[in-house]
Write a protein that holds these residues in place. Structure first.
Motif, PDB file in Angstrom:
ATOM      1  N   THR A  31       0.842  -1.189   0.000  1.00  0.00           N
ATOM      2  CA  THR A  31       0.000   0.000   0.000  1.00  0.00           C
ATOM      3  C   THR A  31       0.877   1.239   0.000  1.00  0.00           C
ATOM      4  O   THR A  31       2.016   1.222   0.467  1.00  0.00           O
ATOM      5  N   ARG A  32       0.336   2.287  -0.559  1.00  0.00           N
ATOM      6  CA  ARG A  32       1.094   3.540  -0.599  1.00  0.00           C
ATOM      7  C   ARG A  32       1.109   4.187   0.780  1.00  0.00           C
ATOM      8  O   ARG A  32       0.128   4.098   1.516  1.00  0.00           O
ATOM      9  N   PRO A  33       2.181   4.847   1.070  1.00  0.00           N
ATOM     10  CA  PRO A  33       2.184   5.592   2.329  1.00  0.00           C
ATOM     11  C   PRO A  33       1.222   6.767   2.215  1.00  0.00           C
ATOM     12  O   PRO A  33       0.902   7.219   1.107  1.00  0.00           O
ATOM     13  N   PRO A  34       0.720   7.246   3.317  1.00  0.00           N
ATOM     14  CA  PRO A  34      -0.208   8.382   3.242  1.00  0.00           C
ATOM     15  C   PRO A  34       0.445   9.576   2.553  1.00  0.00           C
ATOM     16  O   PRO A  34       1.612   9.866   2.760  1.00  0.00           O
ATOM     17  N   ARG A  35      -0.323  10.220   1.697  1.00  0.00           N
ATOM     18  CA  ARG A  35       0.211  11.369   0.958  1.00  0.00           C
ATOM     19  C   ARG A  35      -0.222  12.642   1.650  1.00  0.00           C
ATOM     20  O   ARG A  35      -1.332  12.747   2.141  1.00  0.00           O
ATOM     21  N   GLY A  36       0.642  13.600   1.575  1.00  0.00           N
ATOM     22  CA  GLY A  36       0.348  14.884   2.201  1.00  0.00           C
ATOM     23  C   GLY A  36      -0.590  15.726   1.359  1.00  0.00           C
ATOM     24  O   GLY A  36      -0.869  15.441   0.201  1.00  0.00           O
ATOM     25  N   ARG A  37      -1.048  16.782   1.951  1.00  0.00           N
ATOM     26  CA  ARG A  37      -1.975  17.696   1.290  1.00  0.00           C
ATOM     27  C   ARG A  37      -1.354  18.316   0.036  1.00  0.00           C
ATOM     28  O   ARG A  37      -2.002  18.432  -1.008  1.00  0.00           O
ATOM     29  N   ALA A  38      -0.098  18.694   0.118  1.00  0.00           N
ATOM     30  CA  ALA A  38       0.574  19.325  -1.026  1.00  0.00           C
ATOM     31  C   ALA A  38       0.671  18.348  -2.195  1.00  0.00           C
ATOM     32  O   ALA A  38       0.480  18.737  -3.357  1.00  0.00           O
ATOM     33  N   ALA A  39       0.938  17.086  -1.908  1.00  0.00           N
ATOM     34  CA  ALA A  39       1.043  16.094  -2.981  1.00  0.00           C
ATOM     35  C   ALA A  39      -0.313  15.885  -3.645  1.00  0.00           C
ATOM     36  O   ALA A  39      -0.398  15.749  -4.874  1.00  0.00           O
ATOM     37  N   ARG A  40      -1.384  15.851  -2.850  1.00  0.00           N
ATOM     38  CA  ARG A  40      -2.727  15.693  -3.435  1.00  0.00           C
ATOM     39  C   ARG A  40      -3.088  16.895  -4.291  1.00  0.00           C
ATOM     40  O   ARG A  40      -3.666  16.747  -5.375  1.00  0.00           O
ATOM     41  N   ARG A  41      -2.738  18.092  -3.815  1.00  0.00           N
ATOM     42  CA  ARG A  41      -3.010  19.303  -4.610  1.00  0.00           C
ATOM     43  C   ARG A  41      -2.227  19.268  -5.916  1.00  0.00           C
ATOM     44  O   ARG A  41      -2.741  19.647  -6.972  1.00  0.00           O
ATOM     45  N   ALA A  42      -0.986  18.814  -5.852  1.00  0.00           N
ATOM     46  CA  ALA A  42      -0.164  18.727  -7.066  1.00  0.00           C
ATOM     47  C   ALA A  42      -0.765  17.725  -8.045  1.00  0.00           C
ATOM     48  O   ALA A  42      -0.781  17.972  -9.262  1.00  0.00           O
ATOM     49  N   ASP A  43      -1.269  16.609  -7.531  1.00  0.00           N
ATOM     50  CA  ASP A  43      -1.911  15.620  -8.404  1.00  0.00           C
ATOM     51  C   ASP A  43      -3.151  16.195  -9.079  1.00  0.00           C
ATOM     52  O   ASP A  43      -3.371  15.990 -10.278  1.00  0.00           O
TER      53      ASP A  43
END
Length: 74
Positions: free
Chosen positions: A9-21
């Motif tokens: 499983t992927r490690p939890p992603r931060g808010r900035a990474a989700r925004r970038a996606d």
């Protein structure tokens, strides 16, 4: 005793990474829309050029027929 394989499983992603996606997805969608618009514009331009070519051919043929039926005075 054998160890269990590691979890994939992927490690939890931060808010900035989700925004970038999300920004990357919006950019891809905008680029795809632009490419489709550009393709439609090119197609329309080629149709217009082709139509003008047909009109020119018809007018020349008409002028030639007219010249044959009504020759100009010498």
């Amino acid at each position: 005793m054998t160890e269990a394989p590691p979890l994939t499983t992927r490690p939890p992603r931060g808010r900035a990474a989700r925004r970038a996606d999300r920004a990357a997805r919006r950019l891809r969608a905008a680029r795809r829309g632009f490419e489709l618009s550009a393709a439609a514009l090119r197609s329309a331009a080629l149709d217009e050029v082709e139509r003008h070519g047909l009109i020119r051919t018809v007018l020349r043929a008409s002028l030639e027929r007219r010249a044959q039926t009504c020759p100009a005075d010498p």
